[in-house]
Design a protein around this motif. Structure first.
Motif, mmCIF file in Angstrom:
data_model
loop_
_atom_site.group_PDB
_atom_site.id
_atom_site.type_symbol
_atom_site.label_atom_id
_atom_site.label_comp_id
_atom_site.label_asym_id
_atom_site.label_seq_id
_atom_site.Cartn_x
_atom_site.Cartn_y
_atom_site.Cartn_z
ATOM 1 N N PRO A 255 31.534 -31.426 -37.544
ATOM 2 C CA PRO A 255 31.140 -30.619 -36.252
ATOM 3 C C PRO A 255 29.901 -29.700 -36.025
ATOM 4 N N LEU A 256 29.138 -30.113 -35.400
ATOM 5 C CA LEU A 256 27.610 -29.580 -35.288
ATOM 6 C C LEU A 256 28.146 -28.987 -34.053
ATOM 7 N N GLY A 257 27.384 -27.336 -33.896
ATOM 8 C CA GLY A 257 27.399 -26.401 -32.931
ATOM 9 C C GLY A 257 26.513 -25.073 -32.549
ATOM 10 N N PRO A 258 26.271 -24.799 -31.723
ATOM 11 C CA PRO A 258 25.722 -22.812 -31.764
ATOM 12 C C PRO A 258 26.407 -21.907 -32.377
ATOM 13 N N LEU A 259 25.765 -21.669 -32.158
ATOM 14 C CA LEU A 259 26.447 -20.626 -33.364
ATOM 15 C C LEU A 259 25.439 -19.459 -32.876
ATOM 16 N N VAL A 260 26.002 -18.026 -33.291
ATOM 17 C CA VAL A 260 25.429 -16.498 -33.323
ATOM 18 C C VAL A 260 25.838 -15.813 -34.396
ATOM 19 N N ARG A 261 25.552 -14.714 -34.021
ATOM 20 C CA ARG A 261 25.877 -13.538 -35.431
ATOM 21 C C ARG A 261 27.039 -13.195 -35.507
ATOM 22 N N HIS A 262 27.758 -12.824 -36.236
ATOM 23 C CA HIS A 262 29.155 -12.547 -36.580
ATOM 24 C C HIS A 262 28.590 -11.134 -36.183
ATOM 25 N N GLY A 263 29.564 -9.993 -35.786
ATOM 26 C CA GLY A 263 29.513 -8.673 -34.734
ATOM 27 C C GLY A 263 29.074 -8.523 -34.672
ATOM 28 N N ASP A 264 28.249 -9.169 -33.569
ATOM 29 C CA ASP A 264 28.616 -8.947 -31.407
ATOM 30 C C ASP A 264 29.635 -10.223 -30.964
ATOM 31 N N GLN A 265 30.761 -9.494 -30.996
ATOM 32 C CA GLN A 265 31.939 -10.266 -29.842
ATOM 33 C C GLN A 265 31.064 -10.529 -28.602
ATOM 34 N N GLU A 266 30.596 -10.093 -27.778
ATOM 35 C CA GLU A 266 30.480 -10.364 -26.689
ATOM 36 C C GLU A 266 29.747 -10.839 -26.707
ATOM 37 N N TRP A 267 28.229 -11.097 -27.444
ATOM 38 C CA TRP A 267 27.201 -12.055 -26.881
ATOM 39 C C TRP A 267 27.911 -13.395 -27.560
ATOM 40 N N GLY A 268 28.900 -13.177 -28.487
ATOM 41 C CA GLY A 268 29.707 -14.926 -28.688
ATOM 42 C C GLY A 268 30.725 -15.268 -27.912
ATOM 43 N N ASP A 269 31.193 -14.511 -27.193
ATOM 44 C CA ASP A 269 32.077 -14.522 -25.847
ATOM 45 C C ASP A 269 31.094 -15.805 -25.106
ATOM 46 N N VAL B 169 30.422 -20.735 -31.712
ATOM 47 C CA VAL B 169 30.881 -20.959 -30.593
ATOM 48 C C VAL B 169 31.969 -21.556 -29.998
ATOM 49 N N GLY B 170 31.622 -22.936 -31.321
ATOM 50 C CA GLY B 170 32.379 -24.090 -30.766
ATOM 51 C C GLY B 170 31.606 -25.385 -30.944
ATOM 52 N N ILE B 171 32.550 -26.701 -30.811
ATOM 53 C CA ILE B 171 31.576 -27.770 -30.867
ATOM 54 C C ILE B 171 31.137 -28.622 -30.205
#
Lengths: 338, 417
Positions: free
Chosen positions: A223-237, A117-119
């Motif tokens: 580049p270190l950053g938080p991540l989420v599961r692919h496929g749930d765009q809303e949560w990713g946003d 979701v970013g760095i």
């Protein structure tokens, strides 16, 4: 034998069932708690303090996210993960977000089906050696024994670095940072390698930090950053814009000290949009208007978090460097809130 | 004329499947089996559907991609450019190595301790009791970590050898460091070289093969000499003295071969950061090996003790009455009978030791769990495939050990008529 197969299949099915469930936001709200994957303990980034409360740079991101989504920065269950277990934990739904100095790479993003979701920290892999070894460059490490955390990109970078320089080395794979520290301090390995920020954080916990040097070579981009599961765009946003809110807040001068003042309304429309006094950005991903206000209020903006946990005034002592705002010559650049 | 009336022939009705006890048991089993298969099918299809939803179908193609990581202990040639499957094979060999070494040491220790626990010497018996209870009541993971910590914290670092704080042993041939033990490596000045097998998958030393063949032939001839001596003894009552012949046949050809090949021991020497040359037994291997052996030995000791106690006391008394000394009684009378009781539980302890070796990652020993189930799984993200392969590997190893030991068991067990 049949029984083993059945149990294995059960475990796998459980894993897959957890992963397939859709809307993470609803799950988190229903649970009333955010499950956040962090390291097993890396001072400055994520480590429990004397009272057992998790604190650190990565932890603060989780707190901001929990504040934005649930309105309570303490409604978090921290799940300590090792370099090896972290991806399984995220893929299986054991954690909602992974904030654990994880390097953004192509294969992790694409093949492992995650969404970075970013760095939140621009890092690179470095080497730490005892001063008494008399080594001043990584190019002099031919034949050295190198302690390395297993299951990380550092493992692959290390193999590439030594191969491309035609040097020989003895890798000592290790599960956690604490074990690596033990072996390194006992002299069972000459070199400890991980991300430069991790080296600084580890060195800060040594009895005599001055006896160890971090070599000048940085052999990779991390580049270190938080991540989420692919496929749930809303949560990713939500995860992405919470991070962006912290970064923008620093750029726009919103701090934990003046946020309440600014939240009454200012003549800067972007600040107003972030803090929810103008428009309804939160509503676009099913949060209220105050989401970013709470996220920033939780611990402060990006700069404040940096200084508090890993900045130059802390034992970890990292300079902003690449992690300064773009206006100050760094790489931090948040897209606009509009 | 008599009319015999047959009892009316009962025709099969569907209801009998439930109400007739002759068929009911079968019905229940069929239904249970059906239900079990349904559950299994649901689990498998659910897994596949969910993996598909994640966009991760089952695919073993990753095994042929370059692994990209290095492994410190590799018994055959390996570098980071070789495929994942090669890394898995390296891990498998490391697993087999530590399992084999562990089983051998655990058996030796276990038998000795089991016998000593029955000793009439109070102190020895009690000490062995303490050993057994101590080792088997603490989880093996703790023992592994404990042994590793001892090796790391107590032994000197290689650089201490340069400053003279630590010295090598046996005429500068062996070095004990906190990175492992360095021992001399056998080398040949006029060696036969290596031969590669399986399209160069790995190389086998011809010197080693020649040495083993010579030694084997020597042992065979020595046995023939012994058999001949047995025959002469049975025919004439006099046994010719043959020990020097046997010894000569076993060792002389092997020694001559070593001399011809120019055998010498290359000692390890401190160069740069580490010792170079010689054989490096890494402390991860030593810690894992010792911990697994000592732990399993405690269980084996109890099995051996139980086996010996299972032999009736009358056997000992009869043996003494025939004039056999305690030593010979144990070797010739008690142990052969005790083995029949000992071997079946021994098999399961060998299996346990092998499976426990998967804790190797705790000390950074790169076994198959560390390579295939660790780094490969992590770098490729193919959890299901890796774990399935891993389960298959351990299953195969365990079944092979079982098969061999069961064969041995049927070999020694009492033949009843």
């Amino acid at each position: 034998m049949k029984k083993h197969l059945l149990l294995g299949a059960l475990a796998v099915a459980g894993l897959a069932a957890g992963a397939a469930s859709g809307a993470t936001l609803d799950d988190v709200k229903a649970r009333g708690k955010l499950k956040c994957g962090v390291t097993t303990g890396l001072v400055g980034f994520a480590a429990p303090d004397a009272n057992g409360n998790w604190a650190g740079f990565d932890v603060s991101y989780c707190r901001a996210l929990a504040a934005a989504v649930l309105g309570d920065q303490n409604a978090i269950e921290f799940v300590p993960t090792t370099g090896k277990t972290r991806f399984t934990a995220l893929a299986s739904g054991e954690v909602d977000v992974l904030a654990r100095n994880t390097t953004w790479t192509f294969s992790r993003d694409v093949d492992l089906k995650f969404e970075f979701v970013g760095i939140n920290y621009y890092d690179g892999q470095g080497f730490m050696v005892p001063k008494s070894l008399g080594v001043s460059s990584a190019k002099e490490l031919d034949g050295a024994t190198v302690c390395i955390q297993t299951g990380t990109t550092t493992e692959l970078n290390l193999a590439d670095f030594f191969r491309s320089n035609n040097m020989d080395y003895e890798p000592v794979p290790i599960e956690t940072n604490a074990e690596a520290q033990q072996q390194f301090l006992a002299g069972a390995c000459d070199v400890y390698t991980t991300d430069a920020s991790g080296l600084a954080a580890t060195r800060a916990t040594f009895e005599n930090p001055g006896d160890y040097v971090i070599l000048p070579e940085i052999i990779s981009k991390e580049p270190l950053g938080p991540l989420v599961r692919h496929g749930d765009q809303e949560w990713g946003d939500i995860a992405r814009w919470t991070l962006n809110a912290l970064i923008s807040a620093e750029e726009l001068g919103i701090t934990s000290a003046n946020i309440d003042e600014l939240a009454k309304g200012t003549n800067n429309p972007e600040i107003n949009r972030i803090l929810g006094t103008e428009g309804d950005l939160g509503g676009m991903f099913r949060l209220d208007k105050q989401w970013a206000y709470r996220a920033i209020k939780a611990g402060g903006n990006y700069g404040e978090l940096f200084e508090k946990h890993i900045g130059e005034s802390t034992p970890v002592g990292l300079a902003r460097g690449l992690n300064a705002q773009w206006k100050d010559g760094g790489l931090l650049y948040s897209p606009p809130f509009r | 004329m008599t009319v015999t009336t047959d009892p009316p022939k009962e025709s099969f009705r569907l209801g009998m499947l439930i109400y007739d006890t002759r068929y009911r048991a079968m019905t229940i089993q069929v239904v249970a089996m059906f239900g079990f298969m349904l559950l299994l099918g649901w689990l498998v299809s659910n897994t596949i559907r969910n993996l598909d939803a994640l966009g991760k179908g089952i695919d073993f193609g990753f095994l042929w991609e370059p692994a990209g990581y290095d492994i410190n202990q590799h018994l055959i040639e390996y570098n980071s450019q070789m495929p994942h499957i090669r890394a898995a094979a390296i891990g498998l060999m490391n697993t087999l190595l530590v399992a084999f070494m562990g089983c051998v040491l655990a058996t030796i220790l276990g038998v000795v301790i089991g016998v000593l626990r029955l000793s009439r010497n109070w102190l020895v018996a009690k000490l062995m009791t303490v050993y057994v209870e101590g080792f088997r009541n603490v989880p093996v993971l703790l023992w592994i970590v404990f042994f590793m910590a001892i090796l790391i914290e107590t032994l000197p670092a290689p650089r201490d050898f340069r400053s003279g704080e630590a010295t090598m042993f046996l005429g500068d041939m062996v070095a004990f460091t906190n990175r492992g033990f360095y021992i001399p490596e056998p080398k040949f000045t006029a060696g036969l070289g290596d031969v590669s097998v399986f399209n160069g998958a790995f190389a086998v030393s011809l010197d080693l093969i020649a040495f083993l063949l010579t030694l084997g032939a020597g042992i065979l001839i020595a046995r023939l000499v012994k058999l001949r001596a047995d025959r002469i003894q049975e025919a004439t009552g006099d046994r010719p003295t043959t020990w020097y012949l046997e010894l000569g046949f076993v060792f002389l050809p092997a020694i001559v071969l070593l001399w011809v090949l120019g055998f010498y021991l290359e000692p390890p020497a401190l160069k740069g950061f580490n010792f170079k040359g010689g054989i490096h037994m890494r402390n991860s291997l030593i810690a894992l090996w010792l911990a697994l052996s000592f732990y399993t030995a405690a269980f084996i000791a109890e099995i051996v003790r139980g086996g010996i106690l299972a032999v009736p006391k009358g056997q000992t008394e009869a043996s003494y009455a025939l004039g056999l000394r305690p030593n010979l009684t144990m070797r010739l009378v008690i142990l052969p009978q005790a083995l029949r009781v000992i071997i079946p539980p021994l098999i399961s302890n060998y299996l346990n030791l092998t499976k426990n070796s998967s804790l190797a990652i705790a000390v950074g020993y790169m076994d198959i769990t560390g390579t295939l189930g660790g780094i490969t799984l992590n770098q490729t993200g193919r959890e299901l495939e890796c774990i399935l392969l891993l389960m298959l590997c351990y299953l195969t190893i365990s079944l092979l050990i079982s098969a061999v030991m069961n064969w041995y068991n049927s070999h020694v067990k009492l033949v009843e008529r």
